[in-house]
Design an enzyme around this catalytic site. Sequence first.
Site, mmCIF file in Angstrom:
data_model
loop_
_atom_site.group_PDB
_atom_site.id
_atom_site.type_symbol
_atom_site.label_atom_id
_atom_site.label_comp_id
_atom_site.label_asym_id
_atom_site.label_seq_id
_atom_site.Cartn_x
_atom_site.Cartn_y
_atom_site.Cartn_z
ATOM 1 N N GLY A 134 46.961 47.779 38.407
ATOM 2 C CA GLY A 134 47.329 47.388 39.888
ATOM 3 C C GLY A 134 48.142 48.566 40.618
ATOM 4 N N GLY A 159 51.692 48.795 42.587
ATOM 5 C CA GLY A 159 53.051 48.333 42.796
ATOM 6 C C GLY A 159 53.522 48.549 43.856
ATOM 7 N N PHE A 201 55.253 50.960 44.968
ATOM 8 C CA PHE A 201 55.554 52.476 45.571
ATOM 9 C C PHE A 201 54.624 53.386 44.500
ATOM 10 C CE2 PHE A 201 59.320 51.348 42.850
ATOM 11 C CZ PHE A 201 59.171 52.345 41.805
ATOM 12 N N VAL A 224 50.206 51.268 38.642
ATOM 13 C CA VAL A 224 50.669 50.761 37.451
ATOM 14 C C VAL A 224 49.614 51.004 36.367
ATOM 15 C CG1 VAL A 224 51.880 48.791 36.272
ATOM 16 C CG2 VAL A 224 52.151 49.179 38.601
ATOM 17 N N ASP A 258 61.439 40.800 48.645
ATOM 18 C CA ASP A 258 60.030 40.905 48.602
ATOM 19 C C ASP A 258 59.262 40.055 47.504
ATOM 20 O OD1 ASP A 258 57.541 41.858 49.538
ATOM 21 O OD2 ASP A 258 57.432 43.630 48.358
#
Length: 818
Positions: free
Chosen positions: A508, A510, A512, A515, A626
């Site tokens: 996926g 992340g 910044f 991953v 977040d």
Amino acid sequence: MISSMVMAHLVNQLVFLFVIFHYSIATDTLNPNQSLHDGQILVSAKETFTLGFFSPGRSKNRYIGIWYTMLRPAGQKTIVWVANRRSPVSGTNGSLELNGNGTLTINSMIFLPMPTVTLTNPVAQLLDDGNLVIREADRSKFAWQSFDYPTDTHLSGMKLGWDLRTGLTRNLTSWLSYDDPSPGRYVLSMDHEGIPQVILWSGSAKMWRSGPWNGTTFSNIGERPNAFRLHFVSNKDEVFLMYNTTGTKTVSRVVVDQSGMVRQFVWMESVGMWNNFFYYPKSECEMYSKCGPYGVCDINIWPTCSCLQGFKPKSPQEWALRDASSGCERITTLNCKNMTDGFMTITLAALPETSKAILYTNLSLNECGARCLKNCLCTAYATANNIGVGIGCIIWVTELIDLRMSSYAAQNVFVRLAAADLASISGKSSKESQSKLMVLIVVFSMAPLIITLICFYSWRKKRLMHKAFVSYHQLEKDIRNDELELTQLQWSTLKEATDNFDETKILGKGGFGLVYKGKLAKGREVAVKRLSKNSTQGVNEFKNEVTFIAKLQHRNLVRLLGYCIQGDEKILAYEYMPNGSLDALLFDKEKTLHLDWKTRFHIIVGIARGLLYLHQDSRLRIIHRDLKASNILLDNEMNPKISDFGLARNFGEHEMMTKTRKVVGTYGYMAPEYVLDGIFSVKSDVFSFGVLMLEIISGQRNRVFLSKPHLYLLGNAWSLWNERKVLDLLDPLVDNSFSVIQVIRCVHIGLLCVQEKAEDRPMMSAVVIMLGNDDAPLPEPKTPGFKGIFSTKYDLVSNHTDWHTFNTITLTEQQTGR
Ligand SMILES: *[C@@H]1O[C@H](CO)[C@@H](O)[C@H](O)[C@H]1NC(C)=O
Ligand SMILES: *[C@@H]1O[C@H](CO)[C@@H](O)[C@H](O)[C@H]1NC(C)=O
Ligand SMILES: *[C@@H]1O[C@H](CO)[C@@H](O)[C@H](O)[C@H]1NC(C)=O
Ligand SMILES: *[C@@H]1O[C@H](CO)[C@@H](O)[C@H](O)[C@H]1NC(C)=O
Ligand SMILES: *[C@@H]1O[C@H](CO)[C@@H](O)[C@H](O)[C@H]1NC(C)=O
Ligand SMILES: *[C@@H]1O[C@H](CO)[C@@H](O)[C@H](O)[C@H]1NC(C)=O
Ligand SMILES: *[C@@H]1O[C@H](CO)[C@@H](O)[C@H](O)[C@H]1NC(C)=O
Ligand SMILES: *[C@@H]1O[C@H](CO)[C@@H](O)[C@H](O)[C@H]1NC(C)=O
């Protein structure tokens, strides 16, 4: 679902009718020489209340009690009175009898003080307000009532307090436990000494006080809706408190429960449950004398206890350990003889403890101050106008106890201080205002210059950003300097583990970077996050992540295993989470793995614990900023782990709120005060948590399309709540094995977390308690944030189609109002 509840209700009613026909002596009165055997009941005229034998909880003991005939949540009796709480019957051979002189007995034993008045033709009757009375059959004389001997429940029309003529007191005393109605530790009683107030006792210690009556309510209880108006009577014969919902549609009861809370419940017909409307003490600050003598409690700041100005902690060591109960002492002792003392005005949420205070009913405020100065014992004075006694004043001659600040603080109290302390306080504040003035003058005179400077600065900053202004060496040095117990991993190892960062290994995206799934030599699976090479913001987030996660350890936070900084590569390795992110499981309706209610609840509780750790219990005290479904990862036992600390900030002991010009986060999860004003605090995390909770319950994203308001989850949840259709919010994919009560509670807690005003939202510590304890009281939620989202204020962002897809946004010039 709903229909099964209706069925249950019907069955209940049928059972009830059956019971009446078979066992009842089909009346509301008991005559002399007549026995009410175990299994038989008395039912009040309108069938509101029933009296009979019952066994509480798992107990086998039999008690005579009064309960609501129809209002039975999940088939349970709501007991409002117990006759023989101290002397249960051990078998089912009990019987209640009224003898010829008007005395009630159970198996020939008297269980409560009985009438002293002699009756010639007595009857006992159960009334529709839940009162059992003994009277003359022709109503010429009333001799006794159960309302004079309450157990733990205060019903409408019942007096709580004193009959000073007879010395009779009516207190509420908690049950010992759910299984045992014998008297527990907690007692709610009316204190009629000094200025009358209601006090909650735990054994011989005060736990909470209502504060004095101000003519409409008790000061610590605050304004209440009309239906729950309190009546307070204080004269030479009687001092009591009463409420009266008779004649209204509201059915309500007040209970002192086993955990020492005073709660008011209201029956909610639509869901067939009692809802906890009010409860006291409402917060730790309302706990009696939480901060000791001269200590002030303020729930909105941390730590909550501080000393009044002019005072210092009596025991600095204990205060440092967050035990403020020893309180504060004067910095300078009073100087009564020299008449040099003066007064400092403080505005408090409620008057300090008044039980030993002196009330003067005919004294103006000025005279009151003069009188206080002359009395060497006097520590403070205040006007008594607002406690409903007309013009008057109160003088304290003891230490000041139980002081609370509040945002709606209302009462001025004049605290006596030595001249030296007064001087230092006024010196401070005048210096402050002077310096503020100076700043203003400077700002205005230099405005053009400042604007130029700001422009230059932002231009320069932009240029530097392009050059990735944090050098990698510096970064590595910073990380080393932090002495983190963190493994440094080799670039080659990670490259190998991920098959040279193969596309098929991508798990996926992340905050910044991408991953990847990786496998280390020993077969250990890891998640590898690689900072995008052209990310500039990323460098700071990377550093954040390393420094924060490495220092935090909690079962509900993702664990960082190591890092790698080599050349221009920056990589983090985390423990691998086989069940991926919550986001994928929750919103992907095609997924075969459906989350049942138990798992959802488990996830909610886990996230709450993780967040509590961040906010309060960790070494750093962190605001995540977040929190969202895609940042919650699930291990193979479906334990949730909070991840992605790229935006997290740690905050100091005294700093509960921070302001930023750069609002970053995810729309749909960000609290209103953060989006609009850039203010973030633990309470903005609580907001995100509330959104997350509602998403987990409903299986829907909180989308914020301006054109499609029906997709706005918070608005939807709020409407369903008000229409009492809470269960409609539940994800239809949840199978039938859920607890109705738990779902409703979770929606309730979720709504409390997303309330528009940050100060209304609970702290995570309270949320964890609410989640962990089905009986913990819940206040009524207020309007959720962004209810007015589709009104003018937010037109600024109408060009965004789906706020949710914006991972990180920076507010535009207009929005920050720069
Ligand atoms: C109750 O019983 C006692 C003794 O059996 C009898 O003297 C009395 O008259 C009875 N009272 C009533 C109201 O029936
Ligand atoms: C009721 O039953 C218990 C045992 O079940 C017995 O000990 C007791 O004496 C009985 N009481 C009466 C009044 O019959
Ligand atoms: C009424 O009867 C009870 C039990 O028989 C007795 O203990 C009590 O003293 C009597 N009360 C009066 C006022 O006669
Ligand atoms: C409560 O209010 C009802 C109607 O307003 C009134 O009839 C009743 O007497 C009141 N009860 C008490 C105990 O004041
Ligand atoms: C009620 O509480 C007050 C204050 O604690 C106490 O003085 C009184 O004896 C209590 N009354 C009863 C009936 O327990
Ligand atoms: C009593 O206090 C409540 C809040 O604590 C306030 O709203 C109300 O106006 C006060 N009443 C009077 C008569 O001062
Ligand atoms: C009171 O004032 C007098 C003179 O103003 C001073 O000499 C004396 O020390 C003072 N007493 C105290 C206890 O401060
Ligand atoms: C209250 O004070 C006023 C003026 O100070 C005085 O005239 C009045 O008699 C006093 N009333 C009482 C009851 O003391």
